[in-house]
Write a protein that holds these residues in place. Sequence first.
Motif, PDB file in Angstrom:
ATOM      1  N   PRO A 194       0.967  -1.158  -0.019  1.00 33.70           N
ATOM      2  CA  PRO A 194      -0.031   0.069   0.129  1.00 33.70           C
ATOM      3  C   PRO A 194       0.809   1.123  -0.076  1.00 33.70           C
ATOM      4  O   PRO A 194       1.887   1.105   0.654  1.00 33.70           O
ATOM      5  CB  PRO A 194      -0.716  -0.278   1.250  1.00 33.70           C
ATOM      6  N   THR A 195       0.305   2.456  -0.606  1.00 38.84           N
ATOM      7  CA  THR A 195       1.012   3.357  -0.598  1.00 38.84           C
ATOM      8  C   THR A 195      -0.080   4.610  -0.178  1.00 38.84           C
ATOM      9  O   THR A 195      -1.080   4.503   0.074  1.00 38.84           O
ATOM     10  CB  THR A 195       1.596   3.775  -2.157  1.00 38.84           C
ATOM     11  N   VAL A 196       0.675   6.096  -0.234  1.00 37.12           N
ATOM     12  CA  VAL A 196      -0.085   7.303  -0.011  1.00 37.12           C
ATOM     13  C   VAL A 196      -1.439   7.351  -1.020  1.00 37.12           C
ATOM     14  O   VAL A 196      -2.386   7.942  -0.399  1.00 37.12           O
ATOM     15  CB  VAL A 196       0.685   8.392  -0.035  1.00 37.12           C
ATOM     16  N   TYR A 197      -1.230   6.711  -2.141  1.00 38.98           N
ATOM     17  CA  TYR A 197      -2.247   6.663  -3.135  1.00 38.98           C
ATOM     18  C   TYR A 197      -3.692   5.843  -2.594  1.00 38.98           C
ATOM     19  O   TYR A 197      -4.754   6.399  -2.901  1.00 38.98           O
ATOM     20  CB  TYR A 197      -1.913   6.196  -4.513  1.00 38.98           C
ATOM     21  N   ASP A 198      -3.405   4.767  -1.912  1.00 33.34           N
ATOM     22  CA  ASP A 198      -4.388   4.037  -1.235  1.00 33.34           C
ATOM     23  C   ASP A 198      -5.194   4.877  -0.182  1.00 33.34           C
ATOM     24  O   ASP A 198      -6.261   4.620  -0.091  1.00 33.34           O
ATOM     25  CB  ASP A 198      -4.008   2.795  -0.978  1.00 33.34           C
ATOM     26  N   VAL A 199      -4.208   5.542   0.477  1.00 33.92           N
ATOM     27  CA  VAL A 199      -4.761   6.569   1.440  1.00 33.92           C
ATOM     28  C   VAL A 199      -5.843   7.692   0.854  1.00 33.92           C
ATOM     29  O   VAL A 199      -6.875   7.738   1.346  1.00 33.92           O
ATOM     30  CB  VAL A 199      -3.665   7.485   2.205  1.00 33.92           C
ATOM     31  N   LEU A 200      -5.275   8.129  -0.160  1.00 37.96           N
ATOM     32  CA  LEU A 200      -6.295   9.191  -1.137  1.00 37.96           C
ATOM     33  C   LEU A 200      -7.526   8.490  -1.586  1.00 37.96           C
ATOM     34  O   LEU A 200      -8.626   9.036  -1.499  1.00 37.96           O
ATOM     35  CB  LEU A 200      -5.453   9.852  -2.192  1.00 37.96           C
ATOM     36  N   ILE A 201      -7.368   7.189  -1.944  1.00 38.71           N
ATOM     37  CA  ILE A 201      -8.583   6.501  -2.488  1.00 38.71           C
ATOM     38  C   ILE A 201      -9.566   6.262  -1.452  1.00 38.71           C
ATOM     39  O   ILE A 201     -10.849   6.324  -1.495  1.00 38.71           O
ATOM     40  CB  ILE A 201      -8.386   5.253  -3.137  1.00 38.71           C
ATOM     41  N   ALA A 202      -9.033   5.834  -0.177  1.00 39.78           N
ATOM     42  CA  ALA A 202      -9.833   5.634   0.828  1.00 39.78           C
ATOM     43  C   ALA A 202     -10.674   6.941   1.363  1.00 39.78           C
ATOM     44  O   ALA A 202     -11.792   7.065   1.601  1.00 39.78           O
ATOM     45  CB  ALA A 202      -9.045   4.947   2.196  1.00 39.78           C
ATOM     46  N   ALA A 246       4.933   4.839  -1.085  1.00 40.75           N
ATOM     47  CA  ALA A 246       4.809   5.531  -2.298  1.00 40.75           C
ATOM     48  C   ALA A 246       5.911   6.204  -3.005  1.00 40.75           C
ATOM     49  O   ALA A 246       6.203   6.176  -4.287  1.00 40.75           O
ATOM     50  CB  ALA A 246       3.775   6.784  -2.241  1.00 40.75           C
ATOM     51  N   TYR A 247       6.833   6.794  -1.885  1.00 39.52           N
ATOM     52  CA  TYR A 247       8.156   7.115  -2.628  1.00 39.52           C
ATOM     53  C   TYR A 247       9.142   5.980  -3.218  1.00 39.52           C
ATOM     54  O   TYR A 247       9.456   6.138  -4.220  1.00 39.52           O
ATOM     55  CB  TYR A 247       9.034   7.778  -1.362  1.00 39.52           C
ATOM     56  N   ARG A 248       8.937   5.049  -2.518  1.00 40.31           N
ATOM     57  CA  ARG A 248       9.621   3.625  -3.189  1.00 40.31           C
ATOM     58  C   ARG A 248       9.108   3.400  -4.514  1.00 40.31           C
ATOM     59  O   ARG A 248      10.003   2.839  -5.394  1.00 40.31           O
ATOM     60  CB  ARG A 248       9.809   2.617  -2.161  1.00 40.31           C
ATOM     61  N   VAL A 249       7.642   3.245  -4.536  1.00 37.40           N
ATOM     62  CA  VAL A 249       7.244   3.100  -5.906  1.00 37.40           C
ATOM     63  C   VAL A 249       7.575   4.129  -7.097  1.00 37.40           C
ATOM     64  O   VAL A 249       7.914   3.665  -8.098  1.00 37.40           O
ATOM     65  CB  VAL A 249       5.734   3.040  -5.571  1.00 37.40           C
ATOM     66  N   VAL A 250       7.681   5.173  -6.680  1.00 43.12           N
ATOM     67  CA  VAL A 250       7.896   6.494  -7.662  1.00 43.12           C
ATOM     68  C   VAL A 250       9.438   6.200  -8.005  1.00 43.12           C
ATOM     69  O   VAL A 250       9.891   6.125  -9.280  1.00 43.12           O
ATOM     70  CB  VAL A 250       7.842   7.729  -7.071  1.00 43.12           C
ATOM     71  N   GLN A 251      10.272   5.855  -6.790  1.00 45.32           N
ATOM     72  CA  GLN A 251      11.950   5.670  -7.488  1.00 45.32           C
ATOM     73  C   GLN A 251      11.967   4.539  -8.381  1.00 45.32           C
ATOM     74  O   GLN A 251      12.813   4.435  -9.259  1.00 45.32           O
ATOM     75  CB  GLN A 251      12.400   5.234  -5.804  1.00 45.32           C
ATOM     76  N   LYS A 252      11.123   3.183  -8.070  1.00 46.80           N
ATOM     77  CA  LYS A 252      11.269   2.267  -8.798  1.00 46.80           C
ATOM     78  C   LYS A 252      10.898   2.591 -10.290  1.00 46.80           C
ATOM     79  O   LYS A 252      11.463   2.120 -11.343  1.00 46.80           O
ATOM     80  CB  LYS A 252      10.528   0.976  -8.411  1.00 46.80           C
ATOM     81  N   ASN A 253       9.879   3.156 -10.448  1.00 47.78           N
ATOM     82  CA  ASN A 253       9.241   3.632 -11.930  1.00 47.78           C
ATOM     83  C   ASN A 253      10.327   4.452 -12.622  1.00 47.78           C
ATOM     84  O   ASN A 253      10.620   4.307 -13.554  1.00 47.78           O
ATOM     85  CB  ASN A 253       7.969   4.400 -11.782  1.00 47.78           C
ATOM     86  N   PRO A 309      14.432  -2.963 -10.402  1.00 48.80           N
ATOM     87  CA  PRO A 309      14.558  -1.728  -9.640  1.00 48.80           C
ATOM     88  C   PRO A 309      15.112  -1.921  -8.256  1.00 48.80           C
ATOM     89  O   PRO A 309      15.813  -1.258  -7.736  1.00 48.80           O
ATOM     90  CB  PRO A 309      13.060  -0.991  -9.798  1.00 48.80           C
ATOM     91  N   SER A 310      14.478  -3.110  -7.555  1.00 49.50           N
ATOM     92  CA  SER A 310      14.680  -3.268  -6.382  1.00 49.50           C
ATOM     93  C   SER A 310      16.104  -3.456  -5.994  1.00 49.50           C
ATOM     94  O   SER A 310      16.781  -2.803  -4.997  1.00 49.50           O
ATOM     95  CB  SER A 310      13.855  -4.499  -5.616  1.00 49.50           C
ATOM     96  N   LEU A 311      17.008  -4.127  -6.777  1.00 47.56           N
ATOM     97  CA  LEU A 311      18.187  -4.465  -6.662  1.00 47.56           C
ATOM     98  C   LEU A 311      19.132  -3.730  -7.347  1.00 47.56           C
ATOM     99  O   LEU A 311      20.476  -3.828  -7.301  1.00 47.56           O
ATOM    100  CB  LEU A 311      18.547  -5.986  -6.973  1.00 47.56           C
ATOM    101  N   LYS A 312      18.353  -2.947  -8.322  1.00 44.53           N
ATOM    102  CA  LYS A 312      19.159  -1.686  -9.106  1.00 44.53           C
ATOM    103  C   LYS A 312      20.283  -2.662 -10.219  1.00 44.53           C
ATOM    104  O   LYS A 312      21.525  -2.357 -10.203  1.00 44.53           O
ATOM    105  CB  LYS A 312      20.239  -0.791  -8.349  1.00 44.53           C
ATOM    106  N   LYS A 313      19.603  -3.729 -10.839  1.00 44.09           N
ATOM    107  CA  LYS A 313      20.113  -4.675 -11.674  1.00 44.09           C
ATOM    108  C   LYS A 313      19.741  -4.739 -13.142  1.00 44.09           C
ATOM    109  O   LYS A 313      18.603  -4.467 -13.270  1.00 44.09           O
ATOM    110  CB  LYS A 313      20.266  -5.988 -11.331  1.00 44.09           C
ATOM    111  N   ILE A 314      20.471  -4.390 -14.264  1.00 49.34           N
ATOM    112  CA  ILE A 314      20.195  -4.615 -15.564  1.00 49.34           C
ATOM    113  C   ILE A 314      20.638  -5.691 -16.074  1.00 49.34           C
ATOM    114  O   ILE A 314      21.995  -5.853 -16.479  1.00 49.34           O
ATOM    115  CB  ILE A 314      20.562  -3.164 -16.180  1.00 49.34           C
ATOM    116  N   ASN A 315      20.047  -6.662 -16.462  1.00 45.74           N
ATOM    117  CA  ASN A 315      20.609  -7.966 -17.016  1.00 45.74           C
ATOM    118  C   ASN A 315      20.260  -7.893 -18.599  1.00 45.74           C
ATOM    119  O   ASN A 315      18.987  -8.104 -18.949  1.00 45.74           O
ATOM    120  CB  ASN A 315      20.108  -9.297 -16.384  1.00 45.74           C
ATOM    121  N   LEU A 316      21.156  -8.190 -19.546  1.00 47.80           N
ATOM    122  CA  LEU A 316      20.924  -8.253 -20.860  1.00 47.80           C
ATOM    123  C   LEU A 316      21.451  -9.375 -21.539  1.00 47.80           C
ATOM    124  O   LEU A 316      22.432  -9.981 -21.033  1.00 47.80           O
ATOM    125  CB  LEU A 316      21.748  -7.028 -21.618  1.00 47.80           C
TER     126      LEU A 316
END
Length: 448
Positions: A133-141, A249-256, A284-291
Motif C-alpha cells: 500500500p502507498t499514499v495513493y491508497d490513502v487518497l482512495i480511501a 509511495a516514494y519507493r514506488v516512484v523511485q522504482k518507476n 529496480p529493487s536490486l538496481k540490476k540490468i541484465n541483458l
Amino acid sequence: MNRLTRALRWFIWDRFNLHSDAANAQDIIDSFRKGVDIKGTNLWILIFAIFIASIGLNVNSTAVIIGAMLISPLMGPIMGFGLGIAINDFQLVKRAIRNLSVAAVISIATSTIYFLVSPISDAQSELLARTQPTVYDVLIALFGGLAGVVAGTRKEKSNVIPGVAIATALMPPLCTAGYGIANGQWTFFIGAFYLFVINSVFIGLSTLLIVRFLKFPAVRYINQKERIRVRNSIMVVTMLTLIPSIYFAYRVVQKNIFQKNALRFIEREMVFDNAQLLRHKVDPSLKKINLVYVGSFVPDSVIGLKKEKLAAYQLQGASLEVRQTGITDSLRIDMLRNAITINKSTATEQEKNLEKVALLEKELMKYREQDLAQAAIVKEANALLPQITAIAVEPTLLRRVDGKTDSTTLVLVALNKRLTNGESAQLENWLKARLQTNNVEINTQIKN
C-alpha cells in the motif's frame, strides 16, 4: 460589485450545498447504527463473500473479486466508528471497533482455511496488488469514504455505496492476509493488513468530517480537556497510518523512475550492429540490468565504456550484467520458422517470405563465417604466444569530438601472463597482417 458578490456566493452555495437534500439527522444516525453489527445474516454473508474474494484472488479474476466486494458488509462498522467519534457516542465507537475486529479475525481465518486447502499456491497479480500500500491508497480511501458518507446521508439513496466498496477494497486485503498466513509469506500479511487499516482509518475519518460538517446533534457534550484528548488521539492514529504509506509511495516512484531510465539507456546505448538483444530484465529493487545478446561477440572493453554512461541516465550505483551467446543450430531453426509465415493465398506473399528466408540465411552465413574466423585467430595467436588464452575481435567506429569517425578494429586479448615489450610488438604486427588493417586497438587483460 456587492450584487455580483452576493450572486456569486448564492451560486456557489446553491451548487455545493449538502444540507438541501440531506435526510433527517436522527434517521441517518439510526441507519448507521443498524449497519454496525456483524452477526447472524451479516456474518454469514461476510464469510461467503470472503470465500468468493479468495477464489477470485486465487484464479486472478477481477470480476469475481468485484462481486465479492459488492456483497461485503464491512463498511457498516467502519462508518459507525466515524459517526460515533463525531457525535461523542463512545458506546457506539466501542461497538463498532468490537464488530470490526471480529469481522477482520473471521475474514482472515476464513481466507487462511481456503488457501490452505487450495491446490493453487502461486501469488497472482490481483493478490500482489494488495501487498504494497502507498499514499495513493490513502487518497482512495479518503475520497471514497467522503463519497460514501455523502451518499449515505441523502434522502434518496444512490448506487454510490457499492462503488465505494469496490474502490476502497476492504475485503481483498483481508483475503491476502489469509494467503500470507497460509503460505508463510509474512510480508504479504503485513502489507495486506496495513492496507486494510488504511482503508478503515480513512473511511472512518471521512465519516467524521462529513458528520461534523452537517452538524449532527451530539449524544453528549464533552469538556474542553476531553475534546482535546479525542482530537489528539485522532491525529496520532491518522499520522501513524499515513507516514508508512508515504514512504512506500516514494519507493514506488523511485522504482518507476529507475525502470524508465534503464529502458532509455538500453534503447540508446546498448544497440550493436552484429549482436541482437535477445532478452532484457530490469530489477529496480536490486538496481540490476541484465541483458542477453545473440550474434557477434561484443568486446568487454566496449561494454565497459557503456557502463561508464550509466550515470548520464541517473543510474548511479546500478549494475549492468551482459551475457552473450552465439547462434546455435536450434536457434537458427527457430529463426527460420519465425520468418517462414507463408500465406499460401497469393504468390506475392510466398515471394516476400522467401526473400526473408534468403536474407536470414545470408545473415546466418555471415555469423558462421565470423565465428570460424575468430576460432582460427585464437588458435593461431596461442601458437604464436602461449600466454594468450582468448581473443575477441570487433570492427567498430571511433567517434571524435569534432564529429568525424575513424574505422578501427578492437581486439581484446586475455592472457595468463603479462607480455614483454617485444612480445607486444610481435602480437601487434601479427594482428595487422592477419586482419589486413593498420588500424588496430589492442586491449590486454591478465586472467588467471
